[in-house]
Scaffold this motif. Structure first.
Motif, PDB file in Angstrom:
ATOM      1  N   ALA A 280      34.152  41.446  45.504  1.00 60.62           N
ATOM      2  CA  ALA A 280      33.495  41.555  46.809  1.00 60.62           C
ATOM      3  C   ALA A 280      34.233  42.514  47.730  1.00 60.62           C
ATOM      4  O   ALA A 280      33.643  43.006  48.700  1.00 60.62           O
ATOM      5  N   SER A 281      35.512  42.784  47.441  1.00 56.86           N
ATOM      6  CA  SER A 281      36.314  43.683  48.271  1.00 56.86           C
ATOM      7  C   SER A 281      36.319  45.115  47.748  1.00 56.86           C
ATOM      8  O   SER A 281      37.034  45.965  48.280  1.00 56.86           O
TER       9      SER A 281
ATOM     10  N   ARG B 286      36.031  28.739  34.897  1.00 57.80           N
ATOM     11  CA  ARG B 286      36.630  29.603  35.906  1.00 57.80           C
ATOM     12  C   ARG B 286      35.743  29.613  37.149  1.00 57.80           C
ATOM     13  O   ARG B 286      35.105  30.610  37.469  1.00 57.80           O
ATOM     14  N   PRO B 287      35.662  28.505  37.879  1.00 64.57           N
ATOM     15  CA  PRO B 287      34.674  28.389  38.951  1.00 64.57           C
ATOM     16  C   PRO B 287      35.060  29.018  40.270  1.00 64.57           C
ATOM     17  O   PRO B 287      34.195  29.311  41.073  1.00 64.57           O
ATOM     18  N   LEU B 288      36.355  29.173  40.560  1.00 66.55           N
ATOM     19  CA  LEU B 288      36.770  29.543  41.903  1.00 66.55           C
ATOM     20  C   LEU B 288      37.763  30.684  41.902  1.00 66.55           C
ATOM     21  O   LEU B 288      38.384  30.974  40.894  1.00 66.55           O
ATOM     22  N   ASP B 289      37.929  31.313  43.043  1.00 68.85           N
ATOM     23  CA  ASP B 289      38.934  32.346  43.215  1.00 68.85           C
ATOM     24  C   ASP B 289      39.735  32.104  44.478  1.00 68.85           C
ATOM     25  O   ASP B 289      39.192  31.732  45.501  1.00 68.85           O
ATOM     26  N   GLU B 290      41.036  32.333  44.384  1.00 68.67           N
ATOM     27  CA  GLU B 290      41.909  32.404  45.537  1.00 68.67           C
ATOM     28  C   GLU B 290      43.116  33.216  45.064  1.00 68.67           C
ATOM     29  O   GLU B 290      43.197  33.613  43.927  1.00 68.67           O
ATOM     30  N   GLN B 291      43.827  33.629  45.566  1.00 65.96           N
ATOM     31  CA  GLN B 291      44.939  34.330  45.014  1.00 65.96           C
ATOM     32  C   GLN B 291      46.188  33.704  45.561  1.00 65.96           C
ATOM     33  O   GLN B 291      46.141  33.270  46.655  1.00 65.96           O
TER      34      GLN B 291
ATOM     35  N   PRO C 217      32.475  46.508  33.395  1.00 63.08           N
ATOM     36  CA  PRO C 217      31.608  45.571  34.131  1.00 63.08           C
ATOM     37  C   PRO C 217      32.429  44.380  34.616  1.00 63.08           C
ATOM     38  O   PRO C 217      33.332  43.910  33.929  1.00 63.08           O
ATOM     39  N   TYR C 218      32.096  43.893  35.789  1.00 61.07           N
ATOM     40  CA  TYR C 218      32.832  42.766  36.356  1.00 61.07           C
ATOM     41  C   TYR C 218      32.727  41.525  35.474  1.00 61.07           C
ATOM     42  O   TYR C 218      31.632  41.183  35.000  1.00 61.07           O
ATOM     43  N   PRO C 219      33.838  40.807  35.279  1.00 60.58           N
ATOM     44  CA  PRO C 219      33.754  39.499  34.619  1.00 60.58           C
ATOM     45  C   PRO C 219      32.962  38.528  35.501  1.00 60.58           C
ATOM     46  O   PRO C 219      32.978  38.630  36.727  1.00 60.58           O
TER      47      PRO C 219
ATOM     48  N   PHE D 204      38.856  39.446  54.771  1.00 54.34           N
ATOM     49  CA  PHE D 204      40.272  39.520  55.099  1.00 54.34           C
ATOM     50  C   PHE D 204      40.982  40.539  54.202  1.00 54.34           C
ATOM     51  O   PHE D 204      41.750  41.389  54.661  1.00 54.34           O
ATOM     52  N   VAL D 205      40.706  40.479  52.888  1.00 56.40           N
ATOM     53  CA  VAL D 205      41.312  41.427  51.949  1.00 56.40           C
ATOM     54  C   VAL D 205      40.879  42.860  52.284  1.00 56.40           C
ATOM     55  O   VAL D 205      41.709  43.776  52.319  1.00 56.40           O
ATOM     56  N   SER D 206      39.603  43.058  52.543  1.00 52.97           N
ATOM     57  CA  SER D 206      39.105  44.400  52.866  1.00 52.97           C
ATOM     58  C   SER D 206      39.762  44.952  54.119  1.00 52.97           C
ATOM     59  O   SER D 206      40.104  46.144  54.193  1.00 52.97           O
ATOM     60  N   TRP D 207      39.962  44.101  55.112  1.00 53.63           N
ATOM     61  CA  TRP D 207      40.622  44.536  56.344  1.00 53.63           C
ATOM     62  C   TRP D 207      42.050  44.967  56.062  1.00 53.63           C
ATOM     63  O   TRP D 207      42.517  46.004  56.544  1.00 53.63           O
TER      64      TRP D 207
END
Length: 234
Positions: free
Chosen positions: A120-121, A209-214, A201-203, A86-89
């Motif tokens: 990932a985006s 810090r298990p999850l991501d959402e914004q 380098p990516y964290p 969705f973000v990439s789009w």
């Protein structure tokens, strides 16, 4: 079920922010909104929004105001779609339809985020902010008063002012944030040189810090519903 990606208004994204985003408020200078919807309507693009993205003017005035900050990325608990797609789009739409030079976004480690969706985006990780004090928090209830509200209430958000006026509240400290960058119409090397950033380098996620959402006030110019072309998502 095939979900549909479209443009949106702030009013359409607000219920998602209110119910599922930790901030519980809209940004103050919204410029573009996008929705991930259940199919509905004659063209299949007017169903209920189950995820949303809000782009706005960068909060940090040091960043060019013609750039964008991805300020809200949120989904309903019932939505299990890949938000990186969705973000990439939305980024492809911005690149094709605007003159925005680049997008930035923060991952707040204090909220359990490390930026996996941005990674990932295709975002670059370029900076880590230190912990900082901003606002008040109640030690028992966890109720939070943002620094901007403290400015309105007390005329300052400094520790001395807040300590003198806090009552049962205590100064609130924010944890580290990771800054991500996505070049759109400007070369990455030029952006990195301009701000003295280095691609890092990516964290990695860990147990804390298990999850991501914004990361309510009035909204400014918002892309209307249907402004972005529709696309189905798995």
């Amino acid at each position: 079920m095939q979900l549909v990606m479209t443009g949106a208004t702030a009013d359409e994204i607000w219920p998602l922010v209110r119910d599922f985003h930790y901030s519980k408020r809209l940004p103050s200078a919204i410029r573009h909104c996008f929705a991930l919807r259940e199919p509905g309507g004659f063209f299949g693009d007017t169903g209920e929004a189950v995820a949303g993205i809000i782009y706005g003017n960068p909060v940090n005035r040091a960043w060019p105001q013609e750039a964008l900050e991805l300020q809200r990325l949120v989904r309903a608990d019932s939505c299990d779609a890949a938000l990186s797609e969705f973000v990439s789009w939305s980024l492809r739409w911005l690149r094709a339809n605007t003159r925005v030079p680049f997008v930035i976004s923060y991952a707040d480690t204090g909220k359990g985020h490390h930026g996996g969706i941005y990674q990932a985006s295709g975002f670059l990780y370029v900076h880590e902010t230190g912990a900082y004090q901003d606002g008040l928090v109640h030690p028992e209830t966890g109720d939070y008063i943002h620094g901007r509200q403290c400015n309105r209430m007390f005329g300052s958000r400094s520790i001395a002012t807040l300590t003198a006026n806090a009552g049962e509240y205590e100064p609130a400290w924010h944890k580290t944030k990771y800054l991500y960058l996505k070049p759109l119409r400007q070369r990455r090397s030029a952006i990195l040189k301009r701000f003295g950033w280095t691609e890092l380098p990516y964290p990695k996620p860990n147990a804390a810090r298990p999850l991501d959402e914004q990361p309510p006030s009035c909204a400014s110019v918002v892309q209307p519903h249907g402004a972005a072309p529709n696309q189905e998502a798995a």
